[in-house]
Design a protein around this motif. Structure first.
Motif, short mmCIF file in Angstrom:
data_model
loop_
_atom_site.label_atom_id
_atom_site.label_comp_id
_atom_site.label_asym_id
_atom_site.label_seq_id
_atom_site.Cartn_x
_atom_site.Cartn_y
_atom_site.Cartn_z
N ARG A 39 -3.24 6.01 7.29
CA ARG A 39 -2.92 4.84 6.50
C ARG A 39 -2.19 5.27 5.24
O ARG A 39 -2.55 6.27 4.61
CB ARG A 39 -4.20 4.10 6.11
N ASN A 41 -1.21 3.87 1.55
CA ASN A 41 -1.39 2.83 0.54
C ASN A 41 -0.09 2.66 -0.22
O ASN A 41 0.43 3.61 -0.80
CB ASN A 41 -2.51 3.22 -0.44
N ARG A 75 -1.01 -1.92 2.52
CA ARG A 75 -0.92 -0.61 3.17
C ARG A 75 -0.31 -0.74 4.54
O ARG A 75 -0.26 -1.80 5.13
CB ARG A 75 -2.29 0.05 3.25
N SER A 77 -0.79 0.90 8.31
CA SER A 77 -1.69 1.68 9.17
C SER A 77 -0.92 2.10 10.40
O SER A 77 -0.20 1.30 11.01
CB SER A 77 -2.90 0.84 9.59
#
Length: 139
Positions: A39, A41, A75, A77
Motif C-alpha cells: 500500500r 499512502n 492510498r 493498494s
C-alpha cells in the motif's frame, strides 16, 4: 515490489500564488510478510475541514487501516494474483494487527483479509482486474 507512485502536491507561496511544494515518488509505502502486495499512502487528513496550512507531508504518518476521526486516508493498494493454497496459510489477524485493526476482522470470513469498518472506502482498479468478495456473493 510495489510500483512507485509519483505524487505532485500543490500549495501556496507567501504571496498566495499556487506552487508545487512536493513532486516525487510517494515515500510512505507499506509492505508486510503477512499480506501480499503493498500500500502507498498518498495523503492523510486528520480533521474536517482539513488544515491546508504548512508544507508538511501529510502522508508521512503511521499506517493504520482506518483514518483518524473526522479524517481521511488516500492510498493506493496493490493486490497481487492469489494462489489459493498460499492464501490458506496466511494469518489475516497478523496482517490486521500490524495496522491496528484486529477489531475489523470478520469471524469465519471466506478470505483472510475480509473486514468490516465504519468508513467510506473508494476502490478504483487502475490496472488488471479484481474480484470483490462479499459475505455471500462476489462481483
Amino acid at each position: 515490489m510495489v510500483k512507485p507512485i509519483r505524487r505532485v502536491v500543490t500549495g501556496h507561496d507567501q504571496g498566495g500564488k499556487a506552487v508545487v511544494i512536493m513532486d516525487g515518488f510517494a515515500a510512505n509505502v507499506v509492505t508486510s510478510e503477512h499480506r501480499p502486495g503493498g500500500r502507498t499512502n498518498l495523503w492523510r487528513t486528520t480533521a474536517a475541514p482539513a488544515n491546508l496550512s504548512g508544507r508538511k507531508d501529510a502522508a508521512d504518518a503511521e499506517f493504520t487501516l482506518a483514518p483518524p476521526p473526522r479524517g481521511s486516508n488516500f492510498r493506493i493498494s496493490e493486490f497481487l494474483p492469489e494462489d489459493p493454497d498460499e492464501m490458506k496459510a496466511i494469518d489475516g489477524a497478523k496482517a490486521f494487527a500490524e495496522v491496528g485493526a484486529t477489531h475489523a476482522l470478520v469471524a469465519g470470513a471466506r478470505h483472510p483479509f475480509m473486514h468490516r469498518t465504519a468508513t467510506i472506502d473508494y476502490a478504483i482498479v487502475l490496472e488488471g482486474e479484481i474480484t470483490m468478495l462479499l459475505d455471500d456473493s462476489e462481483t
